[in-house]
Motif scaffolding. Sequence first.
Motif: not given
Length: 797
Positions: A542-551
């Motif tokens: 979930a956290l890696f997905t959030a970082i990717g979507l932020g980028m």
Amino acid sequence: MPSPAFNASRSLLCRASLHRGIAAAAVLLALVAAGFSQNTADAPPGLDLGFGGLQDFATSGNSLVSVDAKVVGSAAGGTLRINAEVAQGYHVYSITQKTGESGGPKRTTIKVTPGKGYKAAGDFVAGTKPKSHIDEVAWVGLEIEEHRGAATWVAPIAYDAGVKPEATTVEGVFEGQVCDDQQGSCRDFAIPFTATYEKPSATPGEITIFNAKVIGSIGVAAAAPGEKVPLRLTIEPSADWHAYKYSERPVDEDEFANLATLVAVTLPAGFTADATSAGSAEMKSDGLPYYDGPVTLTTMIEVPRDAKVGETKVIQGIIGFQVCKSKASCDPPTAARFTISLPIQSNTVDGEIPATLEKAKYGEAADAANSAVAPSLDATTFLGLIGAGLLGGLLLNLMPCVLPVIGLKVLSFVEQAHHDRKRVLALNLWYTAGLMLVFMALATLSVLLNLGWGEQFTSTTFKVVMSALVFAMALSFLGVWEIPIPGFVGSGRAADVAQQEGYTGAFAKGALTTVLATPCSAPFLGAVFGATLGQPGYVTYALFTAIGLGMASPYLLIGAKPELIRFLPKPGAWMETFKQAMAFLLLGTVVFLFSSLSKELVVPAFGLMMAIWVGCWWIGKTPLTAEFGRKAIGWTSGIALAAGLGYASFYFFGPVQRILPWREFSVAAVEKAKAEGKTVMIDFTADWCVNCKVNLKYAVDTHATLELVKKYDVVPFIADLTDESEEIKQALRDLKSNSIPVLAIFPAGQPDKPIVLRDLLEQQKVLDALDQAGASKPAASSAAQANAAQPTSTATK
């Protein structure tokens, strides 16, 4: 050589410059910091250099760390236990401390002296779990593992046949770096230790503490890779006494504090453990549930499938407990530390391995249990971390690591401005797909291998491959050759093809952008990555997905609203200049990657870059518009040319595994060896001397030479003249030589009459010289000779 603290300062300056988001400034500051650290490495102790606590580094760290050691006997031989005490206000690093792309703290190492009738039969394992946090200053994004106060490490010890353990003292060195918690200043330490053997108890696997007996064992005699084995810990209270219910962590209620039974297991790397269970033990309660009679706590431990057969692994931990007759009549809370050496064999062997048990403190068990249980994330904290991940991912786009590829994306936006909304959205979705694919791969590595953000840059192979890829891209940006992916880059000679962004080009940009982002860590991401430690897999994803979507958010927004890119200037000559400017940023990225390579790899890696340049130049001679056959020949020959030259670079200039047991040259060391009656061989060499390298590889440092070195007990020295050394030059002058290569052999019987071989050598000539020099003298006769007369040497005339 700069001290570790100066290296830390240099790393801090580099990372700080990266966070400013200006690639040119980052490279400049890195060079300034590197030069500063080189120029100030020899500053006198006590000089404050303005970097907060970088003074007094001549002082040894030995006074801040104390060590004692012992070997606890067992049926299998013994277990070496190292106990260290770190001064208050200081810390040392773990034996598993990792490094990042810009370095990292100096890990603690424990070396057992070989060749004295014993050996460490397995890796050392920390009995005290280190405190960990994500660094936000010097090595941004790197997980730091620190020990404060008391800490222990253990490893199995095996004795040679015929050696009596009780009459043998185990020797070794405890090495590392101790650092001030407040100032950040660090000192190296190297502390010798000796450990005597303590006989095992009369009943292996048992210990009695107050009114309870603790029994520990593993339910096999040996385990096979991939198998699960039971670790059993039994508490047997005296009659009418009882132990309280097992808990994952200490009980918080004051009335029942210290009563809960606790178990914390420390496993070798790659091993995993299921939750500890008390099975169906009969329970009663006096306000807190307790076991009515003996209780056995079982933890199933899984051996990794890649465990090496023949090794012995140490499993250790601690069990804390308190036994009572009633709440008003209790023994003091206590604990037992257990250690078990588990052999790894091709097949699991039935049997039982008793544990080595020692009395410990309940507080140690409570600390270990708290460390073993990761704190759970409540909804508010989890949502806050998701928000930090989105913001941190957005800021990753401003990191200098990714600016060159983002620059290409700007060029593609110029081209997209002339397409319909659907195509613009599709292209940006493909870009996002490439970006998210890498993030999901990193999340998977984090879950399965506990690989942290950017940790792939700790792999030398990965850094060299990434340097090669980025350098080849820079050459493409400069027009040396053309990447045959539409929309990725154009040289100007095929601009119409290259500036038409395709789905493949968009996907490749997204993936490459993410890979290049991992050396950087944007603000807010330290807490996010730290929160993934010890959490379930879904939290990490979930956290890696959030970082990717932020980028990816700016590109998704532009895809949904293409009118946002209407402000960009129209296509023109500026695009070619802009693209070439991005090439220099990529070259700066190559410099950054080179800065994290070890010294011996810089030259061969630079040679590889030159080989890639040649290969890309050859490929670039064939235009993209040429016929397929011509392009195939050009690409095949270009790749072969780059591969061949790159291989040659690493073959001739790469690090070499030496065959002979070389010692570093010094006049004192040579004279000492001669005085001991040794035949001495000195190879005068230098990195800049091609003939020296040829001699060493094909005539001197060979298996045939090694056989005679062992046969005659020859002591070989390397006299390295790569850098200026008046001592080595004087030794050459004493041999009537003013150039290298030179190989000098001093016979034990006539050390004043060396055999000197110059220039290019043949293997047989070296072997003949060793035969002529003959064997070293026995210790007794050499001592007598030393007493009778002072030995002379041509190296000290």
